[in-house]
Design a protein around this motif. Structure first.
Motif, PDB file in Angstrom:
ATOM      1  N   PRO A 162      -6.433  68.139  29.007  1.00  0.00           N
ATOM      2  CA  PRO A 162      -7.134  68.699  30.335  1.00  0.00           C
ATOM      3  C   PRO A 162      -5.967  69.370  31.057  1.00  0.00           C
ATOM      4  CG  PRO A 162      -6.789  66.403  30.252  1.00  0.00           C
ATOM      5  CD  PRO A 162      -6.546  66.505  28.941  1.00  0.00           C
ATOM      6  N   LEU A 191     -11.885  64.384  31.665  1.00  0.00           N
ATOM      7  CA  LEU A 191     -11.283  64.261  33.008  1.00  0.00           C
ATOM      8  C   LEU A 191     -11.460  62.817  33.636  1.00  0.00           C
ATOM      9  CD1 LEU A 191     -11.908  67.830  34.750  1.00  0.00           C
ATOM     10  CD2 LEU A 191     -10.103  66.954  33.536  1.00  0.00           C
ATOM     11  N   SER A 193     -11.148  58.849  34.823  1.00  0.00           N
ATOM     12  CA  SER A 193     -10.420  57.828  35.903  1.00  0.00           C
ATOM     13  C   SER A 193     -11.393  56.750  35.811  1.00  0.00           C
ATOM     14  CB  SER A 193     -10.518  58.558  37.329  1.00  0.00           C
ATOM     15  OG  SER A 193      -9.835  57.682  38.185  1.00  0.00           O
ATOM     16  N   TYR A 196     -12.203  57.071  40.366  1.00  0.00           N
ATOM     17  CA  TYR A 196     -12.306  58.209  41.218  1.00  0.00           C
ATOM     18  C   TYR A 196     -12.148  57.890  42.588  1.00  0.00           C
ATOM     19  CZ  TYR A 196     -13.985  60.521  36.717  1.00  0.00           C
ATOM     20  OH  TYR A 196     -13.739  60.787  35.438  1.00  0.00           O
ATOM     21  N   TRP A 201      -8.441  66.558  42.227  1.00  0.00           N
ATOM     22  CA  TRP A 201      -7.968  66.775  41.024  1.00  0.00           C
ATOM     23  C   TRP A 201      -8.767  67.103  39.771  1.00  0.00           C
ATOM     24  CZ3 TRP A 201      -8.758  63.600  36.673  1.00  0.00           C
ATOM     25  CH2 TRP A 201      -9.222  62.474  37.205  1.00  0.00           C
ATOM     26  N   VAL A 202      -9.915  66.439  39.805  1.00  0.00           N
ATOM     27  CA  VAL A 202     -11.131  66.739  39.181  1.00  0.00           C
ATOM     28  C   VAL A 202     -11.420  68.087  39.258  1.00  0.00           C
ATOM     29  CG1 VAL A 202     -13.037  65.558  37.988  1.00  0.00           C
ATOM     30  CG2 VAL A 202     -11.690  64.447  38.875  1.00  0.00           C
ATOM     31  N   LEU A 205      -8.993  70.853  38.140  1.00  0.00           N
ATOM     32  CA  LEU A 205      -8.824  71.151  36.727  1.00  0.00           C
ATOM     33  C   LEU A 205      -9.945  71.689  36.442  1.00  0.00           C
ATOM     34  CD1 LEU A 205      -7.101  67.885  35.878  1.00  0.00           C
ATOM     35  CD2 LEU A 205      -6.025  70.121  35.740  1.00  0.00           C
ATOM     36  N   VAL A 222     -17.333  68.968  31.150  1.00  0.00           N
ATOM     37  CA  VAL A 222     -16.467  68.272  31.430  1.00  0.00           C
ATOM     38  C   VAL A 222     -17.011  66.797  31.294  1.00  0.00           C
ATOM     39  CG1 VAL A 222     -15.387  67.226  33.681  1.00  0.00           C
ATOM     40  CG2 VAL A 222     -15.686  69.731  33.473  1.00  0.00           C
TER      41      VAL A 222
END
Ligand SMILES: [Zn+2]
Length: 285
Positions: A162, A191, A193, A196, A201-202, A205, A222
């Protein structure tokens, strides 16, 4: 638009999403029978069991650091991508998995910028026409993906690290999306977590990859994975990602597959997808 990623046969068969990604060969060396109709995920060079069995196969840096779980920054062992026996066995495995369904490649590439400086890699680079080590590394990975694509009947998905910053994937891993795109149908970027708590940031990216991959034929997916996120949070996250990705793949097991099912239901019943398609049409007009 939606995929479910799981290592459990029951959710895989539950028809939760448009596509099912099934974890077939994992980084610890676990092997499962591929599932027909699924996108079967095969770890390429991440293979802790193979390195335990044959320690000489591991990727090493110039200072002798080994790509093993005991080394900082490595969560599994990585076989050197030029190991000829591993490469051939991997291609045979991909051929047999690819005869059952579509295939996703994970742990694709060198395990970091510093790898690999084993004796064979040093010799092969010296004997190659390349003067830049990164050119040589990208060539090694691209040739492998091209050979894999030749052996697989269905679609091929390549997993990317990523980092969408231009040139970083090439330097980090030898992954060059523009060179890989003619051989693959989809790029998938995890991506993940735990819950979340933050999502900016997700979105950032995903947006970065959408621009980096915009001119390539391959689709962009994704992967999100949220063992502790509820449907509210996953729906909010999905709304942020839909404008940038062709597909959103939710990692889930039997314990949270209902959260994924509910998230997909909510997004489908909103007008979000329709709006995203309109944006798409407007952008391509
Ligand atoms: Zn090597």
């Amino acid at each position: 638009m939606f995929g479910l990623l799981t290592d459990d046969v029951d959710p895989a068969r539950a028809d939760v999403a448009d596509e099912t990604y099934y974890l077939t060969d994992q980084v610890d060396g676990t092997r499962r029978e591929p599932l027909s109709g699924a996108i079967n995920s095969v770890a390429c060079w991440g293979d802790t069991a193979a390195v335990r069995e044959n320690p000489d196969r591991v990727a090493v840096s110039a200072d002798g650091t080994r790509a093993v779980p005991e080394t900082d920054g490595h969560h599994w062992a990585t076989v050197c991508p030029t190991d000829p026996a591993h490469r051939e066995a991997l291609l045979e495995r991909l051929e047999s998995v690819g005869a059952v369904g579509d295939v996703r490649l994970t742990t694709l590439g060198f395990p970091g910028e510093a790898f690999c400086h084993c004796e064979r890699c040093r010799r092969r680079f010296a004997e190659s026409e390349c003067t830049d080590r990164n050119d040589w590394r990208a060539g090694v990975i691209t040739r492998f993906v091209a050979d894999a694509a030749d052996r697989i009947d269905g679609d091929l998905t390549a997993t990317l690290y990523p980092d969408p910053y231009p040139g970083h994937l090439r330097t980090r891993a030898g992954l060059e999306p523009a060179a890989l795109a003619p051989h693959v149908d989809e790029f998938l970027v995890p991506l993940c977590s735990i819950g979340y708590e933050t999502t900016y940031w997700v979105e950032s990216l995903a947006r970065g990859f959408a621009s980096e991959l915009a001119d390539l034929e391959a689709a962009f997916a994704v992967q999100v994975s949220a063992p502790e996120a509820d449907a509210d949070r996953l729906t909010g996250l999905t709304c942020q990602l839909v404008p940038h990705a062709d597909r959103i793949v939710y990692g889930a097991g039997p314990e949270n597959v209902d959260v994924v099912r509910e998230t997909i239901r909510r997004v489908r019943s909103s007008n979000l997808l329709e709006t995203a398609e309109k944006d798409d049409t407007a952008a391509s007009a």
